[in-house]
Scaffold this active site. Sequence first.
Site, mmCIF file in Angstrom:
data_model
loop_
_atom_site.group_PDB
_atom_site.id
_atom_site.type_symbol
_atom_site.label_atom_id
_atom_site.label_comp_id
_atom_site.label_asym_id
_atom_site.label_seq_id
_atom_site.Cartn_x
_atom_site.Cartn_y
_atom_site.Cartn_z
ATOM 1 N N GLU A 1 12.613 -10.814 -12.172
ATOM 2 C CA GLU A 1 12.206 -12.194 -11.905
ATOM 3 C C GLU A 1 10.687 -12.251 -11.724
ATOM 4 O OE1 GLU A 1 13.516 -13.088 -7.964
ATOM 5 O OE2 GLU A 1 12.762 -15.140 -7.994
ATOM 6 N N ILE B 1 7.679 -13.924 -9.888
ATOM 7 C CA ILE B 1 7.440 -14.751 -8.695
ATOM 8 C C ILE B 1 6.011 -15.281 -8.759
ATOM 9 C CG2 ILE B 1 7.264 -14.756 -6.167
ATOM 10 C CD1 ILE B 1 9.452 -12.652 -6.067
ATOM 11 N N ASP C 1 7.024 2.206 0.580
ATOM 12 C CA ASP C 1 5.649 2.316 0.087
ATOM 13 C C ASP C 1 4.906 1.030 0.427
ATOM 14 O OD1 ASP C 1 3.339 3.121 -1.173
ATOM 15 O OD2 ASP C 1 4.095 2.911 -3.210
HETATM 16 P P1 ADP Z 1 2.578 -0.763 -10.587
HETATM 17 O O1 ADP Z 1 3.996 -0.251 -10.666
HETATM 18 O O2 ADP Z 1 1.773 -0.455 -11.797
HETATM 19 O O3 ADP Z 1 1.886 -0.364 -9.309
HETATM 20 P P2 ADP Z 1 3.164 -3.379 -9.472
HETATM 21 O O4 ADP Z 1 4.645 -3.387 -9.338
HETATM 22 O O5 ADP Z 1 2.378 -3.147 -8.234
HETATM 23 O O6 ADP Z 1 2.705 -2.354 -10.603
HETATM 24 O O7 ADP Z 1 2.768 -4.743 -10.144
HETATM 25 C C1 ADP Z 1 1.436 -5.015 -10.548
HETATM 26 C C2 ADP Z 1 0.985 -6.382 -10.048
HETATM 27 O O8 ADP Z 1 1.797 -7.376 -10.659
HETATM 28 C C3 ADP Z 1 1.185 -6.563 -8.542
HETATM 29 O O9 ADP Z 1 0.046 -6.232 -7.825
HETATM 30 C C4 ADP Z 1 1.491 -8.037 -8.423
HETATM 31 O O10 ADP Z 1 0.297 -8.770 -8.272
HETATM 32 C C5 ADP Z 1 2.119 -8.396 -9.744
HETATM 33 N N1 ADP Z 1 3.591 -8.478 -9.645
HETATM 34 C C6 ADP Z 1 4.445 -7.463 -9.353
HETATM 35 N N2 ADP Z 1 5.705 -7.872 -9.389
HETATM 36 C C7 ADP Z 1 5.661 -9.184 -9.724
HETATM 37 C C8 ADP Z 1 6.658 -10.185 -9.927
HETATM 38 N N3 ADP Z 1 7.953 -9.905 -9.841
HETATM 39 N N4 ADP Z 1 6.259 -11.426 -10.237
HETATM 40 C C9 ADP Z 1 4.946 -11.713 -10.365
HETATM 41 N N5 ADP Z 1 3.960 -10.821 -10.202
HETATM 42 C C10 ADP Z 1 4.303 -9.573 -9.876
#
Ligand code: ADP
Length: 318
Positions: free
Chosen positions: A116, A118, A222
């Site tokens: 999803e 967000i 984490d």
């Molecule tokens: P990585 O696994 O490379 O560390 P993240 O899961 O931290 O990546 O996601 C990268 C960035 O994307 C996050 O810092 C956040 O700002 C954005 N993000 C992560 N998940 C979502 C989501 N479900 N919806 C919108 N933005 C997201």
Amino acid sequence: PALSTRPCKPASPNRGGRIIQAMMGADPIRDWICSEGGASKITRISPVGGGCINTALRYDTDAQTFFVKTNRDVGPAMFEAEAAGLHAMFATETIRVPKPFKVGALPGRGSYIIMEYINMGTSRGGQAELGRQLAQMHKAGSTDKGFGFDMDNTIGSTPQPNPWMSDWVAFFQEQRLRYQLQLAEKQYRDYDIAEKGQRLVDKLPSLFQGVGEIKPCLLHGDLWSGNIAADEKGAPVILDPACYYGHSEAEFGMSWCAGFGSSFYNAYFDVIPKQPGFEQRRDLILVGEGITGMEPTGLTLCTILIVSVTSELAVEVG
Ligand code: ADP
């Protein structure tokens, strides 16, 4: 993957059938979004910044917006573990986490996760609300399997072993402290760390004296500032977990870069009261909980942290 914003279903059914067949497997992300994802058109694909490990994309469609991460180097196991963690946290209905939809392999090499999307707000959200909802998640996420998780996962890009164990102190000794110390030792051949660390491991039970029964709680695993956000209504959102069931205090392992203030801790401890000896154990958690999670560049800093924390604690516990 071939990034295409064409309609999912071509106009002519015959030709469409052939095209869909030819495309099956070529772009599994698009295939899923255009089938189970319920979209008939992907209107826009745009990069999302801010991640540390993977490539992140936003897929706008006529059904809903999806958040997609891809990794060209590793197979689906890493994202499967992330999805399992998101599922477990989502199921507690306590704090907002993105709902995971699909994990799979990319053609040739690599993997992806679809979840999803967000819409994040500009603020970081209320600290008290974050503390309260996190504690509620810890309370609601319980298991009778013990301490661990159904699969190993990764913290940053560092493997995190999660075999089920019935005793928290033994789990923390083996799977967190000793594992992290061995990683640091292997990387830097610093036997001083190993020696001090071993003393600490041996003394660990004494730091848990007076603590009653330790119940396994679902931990994000984490929780640093990069994985904490707020949605457009200002409600806390937590992302990118390394979930496992552990002692609730272990969630503060990344607190050295999470920016939790007193209103966070007060709200947290209103739901899960502070246990005897918490102040003494607080630094210890930093060693055990993934402070090598940012290799390779973060490892130097993390090793310094391991050395200083283990040295102090080794002295403290004799
Ligand atoms: P990585 O696994 O490379 O560390 P993240 O899961 O931290 O990546 O996601 C990268 C960035 O994307 C996050 O810092 C956040 O700002 C954005 N993000 C992560 N998940 C979502 C989501 N479900 N919806 C919108 N933005 C997201």
